[in-house]
Design an enzyme around this catalytic site. Sequence first.
Site, mmCIF file in Angstrom:
data_model
loop_
_atom_site.group_PDB
_atom_site.id
_atom_site.type_symbol
_atom_site.label_atom_id
_atom_site.label_comp_id
_atom_site.label_asym_id
_atom_site.label_seq_id
_atom_site.Cartn_x
_atom_site.Cartn_y
_atom_site.Cartn_z
ATOM 1 N N ASP A 150 2.008 -26.008 8.597
ATOM 2 C CA ASP A 150 1.261 -26.282 9.820
ATOM 3 C C ASP A 150 0.808 -24.948 10.415
ATOM 4 O O ASP A 150 1.604 -24.007 10.511
ATOM 5 C CB ASP A 150 2.242 -26.998 10.776
ATOM 6 C CG ASP A 150 1.533 -27.536 12.007
ATOM 7 O OD1 ASP A 150 0.497 -26.943 12.390
ATOM 8 O OD2 ASP A 150 2.022 -28.532 12.561
ATOM 9 N N ASP B 201 -27.590 -26.102 12.953
ATOM 10 C CA ASP B 201 -27.121 -25.988 11.568
ATOM 11 C C ASP B 201 -27.813 -24.841 10.838
ATOM 12 O O ASP B 201 -27.170 -24.073 10.125
ATOM 13 C CB ASP B 201 -27.375 -27.307 10.832
ATOM 14 C CG ASP B 201 -26.756 -27.343 9.443
ATOM 15 O OD1 ASP B 201 -25.663 -26.786 9.262
ATOM 16 O OD2 ASP B 201 -27.368 -27.932 8.520
ATOM 17 N N HIS C 7 -29.391 -19.122 10.194
ATOM 18 C CA HIS C 7 -30.068 -18.659 8.974
ATOM 19 C C HIS C 7 -31.517 -18.226 9.255
ATOM 20 O O HIS C 7 -31.952 -17.158 8.850
ATOM 21 C CB HIS C 7 -30.131 -19.767 7.918
ATOM 22 C CG HIS C 7 -28.803 -20.336 7.523
ATOM 23 N ND1 HIS C 7 -27.645 -19.608 7.537
ATOM 24 C CD2 HIS C 7 -28.447 -21.567 7.074
ATOM 25 C CE1 HIS C 7 -26.635 -20.369 7.127
ATOM 26 N NE2 HIS C 7 -27.100 -21.562 6.839
ATOM 27 N N LYS D 86 -34.326 -32.102 6.898
ATOM 28 C CA LYS D 86 -33.740 -32.851 5.781
ATOM 29 C C LYS D 86 -34.700 -33.980 5.412
ATOM 30 O O LYS D 86 -35.448 -34.466 6.262
ATOM 31 C CB LYS D 86 -32.398 -33.477 6.200
ATOM 32 C CG LYS D 86 -31.368 -32.482 6.741
ATOM 33 C CD LYS D 86 -30.583 -31.824 5.642
ATOM 34 C CE LYS D 86 -29.478 -30.946 6.189
ATOM 35 N NZ LYS D 86 -28.989 -29.974 5.219
#
Length: 468
Positions: free
Chosen positions: A90, A230, A235, A321
Site C-alpha cells: 500500500d 488531453d 502536446h 478523435k
Amino acid sequence: MPGADRPPAAADAFVFFGATGDLAYKKIFPALQSLVRHGELDMPIVGVAHAGGSVEDLRQRARASIEHAGTYDADAFARLAARLRYVDGDYADPSTFARLRRELGQAARPIHYLAIPPSLFGAVVTGLGSSGNARDARVIVEKPFGRDLASARALDDTLHAVFPERSIFRIDHYLGKDAVQNLLYFRFANAFLEPVWNRHYVNDVQITMAESFGVEGRGAFYDEVGALRDVVQNHLLQVIALLAMDAPTRHDADAMQSEKLRLFRAIRPLEAADVVRGQFRGYRDEPGVARNSTMETFAALRLQIDTWRWAGVPFYVRAGKRLPTTVTEVVVHLKAPPLSVFGEEQNGPPNHFRFRLSPQVVICAGASVKRTGDAMRGEAVELVVRNDPSADVSPYERLLAHAIDGDTALFTRDDCVEAAWRIFDPLLAAPPPVQDYAPGSWGPEDAASVLLPGDAWHDPQCETKERA
Ligand code: BG6
C-alpha cells in the site's frame, strides 16, 4: 548538489510505481527492454504496485507487454528479467517504502517514476521522503499535470515538498519524438528560415492532430479530461512553443525553458469565442462515458501570440478523435507575393512549409513552378527536405534515458506548466457548448468559424503525396 555547470551524475537504480498498471504495460516495459538492449539500464529495476503477486508475476507481465508491443528480444529480455525486482504494498503504508529501501541496496541515486494517477502522488512522494528514498533521487511524473492552474500548483507543491525542481522530470512524450525535436533543429540549425519566420511573411500557422480511433476503453479517463486537456494544453502547445519561440541564447535546458516560458506568457488567454468544441456521435455510448456527457472529443481554436514576431498571425489548432485519418501535421502558410506578375489565375497557392510529425517524419516546402509550355502557368510542388518512415526510438525510451542521465532538456519546468494552464483557464471555466460531428468527418462544420476571413483549414492527406 551538483554545481550549475557540472553534469549531474546518472541514476543508479530505476524504480517505477504502478508496475502492474496500464502505462507500464503499454509503454514502460518495452522502453525498459530497449534501454537494457542499448546498455543504458545497467542497474536494479524495481517495480512497485499494490496488486499482490510476486516478482515472477511481474516478469510474466513484462514479457506479455513486450510481446504485445512486438519487440520481444530474448537476450535483452533475459537481462531485464534478471534485474527486475518487485515491492508489493500500500502506498500509504511506511513499510512499503522500507522494503523499497532494502531492495535498492547500495543504490545512492535512484530515479522514481510515478506511473500512477496524480491522486496517489501525495502518498508516494511523502512515503519516499520519510523513508530516505528521496535523498539524491529524481522523480518522473506523467501528464496530466493538474486539470487547471490551481490543481497544477497544488501538484507542484506536493512534489516540491520532497523534491527540488531540478530533480523533477515531467514527461510530455511529444517532446521525445524525433519529428518534434526536428522542428527546433530545422529552425535553428539553418539561417534561411529566420528572415521569413515572422508576421511580415507568415499568414497563419496550423497544427492538426487527427486520430481516426475513438477513446478505446479509456472512456472513464477521457470523459474527465477531454481533447483540450488531453492533448492541446500539453502536446500541441509544446509544438507551438518549438515553432514560435525565439532561439535560446545558450545550449542548456534552462535557456530553452526560459524561451518557452516567454512565449507561453505572450499567448493571449483563450476565451469561448476563440474555440469550437465537438463531440463525435456515439461517444456517449462508449463504456465509462456519462450518457449526458458534454466533454469534447474535438477542439478547434485560434491562438494569438502578442510578440513583435507574431502579433496578428493566427495560430490555428485542431485535435480530435474519430477524424478521417491518424496524422499530426503542422503547416506554416506564407503570405502571397505582393503582386500577381503573371495574373491572378496563373499564380499558384502561396508558399508553405509542412512538417508532418506522425506517422512519418516529413519536412517540405511548397512552391510554384512554371509548367512546361508557352503559357506562363504555374503548378504547385513540394520540395521534400525529409521524408522518413518512423524508424525512431520510442519517445519513452529516449525520455527515460535522458531522465536517468539527469538531462532536463526534454522535460517541462513548473513555471512553463503553470503558464500553459494560464492560457486555458478562462476557457475551461466557461467553455462554449459542445457540437456533435459525424465519426470520420473533420469535426463540426463550425470549426471554420475560428478562422480569420480568407483562411482555410488544411486537411492532411492520409497518404503523403510529396514529390521528390
Ligand atoms: C496521449 C493522449 O497523451 O497522446 C492520447 O492521452 C493520444 O489520447 C496520444 O492518443 C497521442 O500520442 P501519439 O504519440 O500516438 O501521437
